[in-house]
Scaffold this motif. Structure first.
Motif, PDB file in Angstrom:
ATOM      1  N   HIS A  55       0.922  -1.251   0.045  1.00 38.64           N
ATOM      2  CA  HIS A  55       0.087   0.008   0.134  1.00 38.64           C
ATOM      3  C   HIS A  55       0.977   1.257   0.229  1.00 38.64           C
ATOM      4  CE1 HIS A  55      -3.277   2.485   0.915  1.00 38.64           C
ATOM      5  NE2 HIS A  55      -2.664   3.048   1.648  1.00 38.64           N
ATOM      6  N   LYS A  56       1.729   1.406   0.698  1.00 38.10           N
ATOM      7  CA  LYS A  56       3.079   2.340   0.600  1.00 38.10           C
ATOM      8  C   LYS A  56       3.596   2.604  -0.405  1.00 38.10           C
ATOM      9  CE  LYS A  56       4.017   2.218   5.729  1.00 38.10           C
ATOM     10  NZ  LYS A  56       5.002   1.879   6.704  1.00 38.10           N
ATOM     11  N   ARG A  80       0.922   4.202  -2.654  1.00 39.03           N
ATOM     12  CA  ARG A  80       0.727   5.801  -2.398  1.00 39.03           C
ATOM     13  C   ARG A  80       1.829   6.526  -2.881  1.00 39.03           C
ATOM     14  NH1 ARG A  80      -4.358   5.707  -2.063  1.00 39.03           N
ATOM     15  NH2 ARG A  80      -4.058   7.746  -1.438  1.00 39.03           N
ATOM     16  N   LEU A 130       1.220   6.753  -6.511  1.00 41.63           N
ATOM     17  CA  LEU A 130       0.146   7.752  -6.871  1.00 41.63           C
ATOM     18  C   LEU A 130       0.658   9.381  -6.614  1.00 41.63           C
ATOM     19  CD1 LEU A 130      -2.878   5.955  -4.912  1.00 41.63           C
ATOM     20  CD2 LEU A 130      -2.647   6.593  -7.578  1.00 41.63           C
ATOM     21  N   GLY A 142      -6.976   6.450  -6.641  1.00 38.35           N
ATOM     22  CA  GLY A 142      -6.441   5.343  -5.475  1.00 38.35           C
ATOM     23  C   GLY A 142      -7.348   5.163  -4.185  1.00 38.35           C
ATOM     24  N   HIS A 143      -8.421   5.585  -4.194  1.00 37.08           N
ATOM     25  CA  HIS A 143      -9.355   5.602  -3.181  1.00 37.08           C
ATOM     26  C   HIS A 143     -10.376   4.670  -3.182  1.00 37.08           C
ATOM     27  CE1 HIS A 143      -8.047   9.577  -1.489  1.00 37.08           C
ATOM     28  NE2 HIS A 143      -7.063   8.674  -1.208  1.00 37.08           N
ATOM     29  N   ILE A 192      -4.798  13.822  -4.967  1.00 41.23           N
ATOM     30  CA  ILE A 192      -3.834  12.949  -4.404  1.00 41.23           C
ATOM     31  C   ILE A 192      -2.546  13.639  -3.926  1.00 41.23           C
ATOM     32  CG2 ILE A 192      -1.810  11.698  -5.981  1.00 41.23           C
ATOM     33  CD1 ILE A 192      -3.594  11.239  -8.169  1.00 41.23           C
ATOM     34  N   THR A 201      -2.249  13.177   5.222  1.00 39.58           N
ATOM     35  CA  THR A 201      -1.677  11.936   5.879  1.00 39.58           C
ATOM     36  C   THR A 201      -2.063  11.646   7.414  1.00 39.58           C
ATOM     37  OG1 THR A 201       0.162  13.324   6.356  1.00 39.58           O
ATOM     38  CG2 THR A 201       0.163  12.153   4.439  1.00 39.58           C
ATOM     39  N   LYS A 205       6.765  10.559   0.363  1.00 41.77           N
ATOM     40  CA  LYS A 205       5.642  11.285  -0.212  1.00 41.77           C
ATOM     41  C   LYS A 205       6.101  12.801  -0.795  1.00 41.77           C
ATOM     42  CE  LYS A 205       0.723  13.007  -0.502  1.00 41.77           C
ATOM     43  NZ  LYS A 205      -0.440  12.995  -0.092  1.00 41.77           N
TER      44      LYS A 205
END
Length: 225
Positions: A24-25, A28, A31, A84-85, A196, A201, A210
């Motif tokens: 998942h990280k 993200r 993205l 991505g949600h 995005i 966070t 990020k």
């Protein structure tokens, strides 16, 4: 070449899920990078281009705002899959028709201005599609849809942007109103990319990884334009 790249970006994202199963990280960060790249191309390339092609500046602004509104409506059906949600269900339900239609409309529309806007926009969309394909494939796997349904959905999604490129080049309506359509897509891109980049966070903490991904996306655009 644009058709191949757009299709390959979706296939690449899907294959990555089956081969390395990105965390998942990682998704993200991908993205964040793609959002920064998409926003930078929109601001540095698409906006100046569309305003240079017309003196009707207010009209362009109105179409940009309409694009933002249209994308907001589409996301009410796609549940934010464009950035991505998407919500993953543990149990299979009926085929997500609204998700399918809204994502295909989005993918089709973003292909329309590629013929007039060149490689910068093409690569921005390609980069954007890879993490989205990862998210979609993960959604279908965890929702326990059959491989056939997953394959059909992803192939249809992969061909929507190339279809937009083809019709944007061949259909007179899309060539005549190219500036207005580009303005609409600018609104769509502004909506997606800012969500995005500026989503909160956990506990509103500064996320260095990020931030680096965003800076890298911006710098890549600056030095490749």
């Amino acid at each position: 070449m644009s058709y191949i790249l757009l299709i390959a970006s979706v296939l690449l994202g899907s294959i990555l899920v089956f081969v390395i199963k990105p965390s998942h990280k990682i998704v993200r960060l991908l993205l964040a990078f793609s959002g920064a790249y998409l926003l930078s191309v929109t601001i540095l390339h698409l906006l100046p281009e569309v305003y240079a092609e017309t003196t009707e500046y207010k009209t362009v602004g109105i179409f940009i705002l309409i694009g933002i509104i249209i994308q907001s409506v589409l996301e009410s059906f796609s549940k934010g899959a464009e950035h991505g949600h998407i919500h993953v269900h543990s149990d299979k339900k009926d085929f997500p028709t609204l998700l399918f239609v809204s994502l295909c409309l989005h993918a089709f529309s973003e292909g329309l201005p590629i013929h007039n806007s060149g490689d910068n926009l093409l690569w921005a969309i390609v980069v954007h599609k890879i993490p989205i394909a990862i998210v979609l494939t993960t959604f279908f796997i965890h929702s326990k849809y059959s491989k056939k349904i997953t394959f059909i959905f992803l192939i249809a999604f992969a061909f929507m942007s190339p279809l937009g490129v083809l019709l944007g080049d061949k259909i007179a309506f899309f060539t005549i109103y190219a500036s207005e359509i580009t303005a609409l897509i600018i609104g769509v891109f502004l909506h997606i990319s800012t969500i995005i980049l500026f989503e909160s966070t956990e506990n509103h903490k500064f996320n260095l990884k990020k931030f680096i991904a965003i800076i890298f996306g911006v710098l890549l655009t600056i030095f490749t334009l």
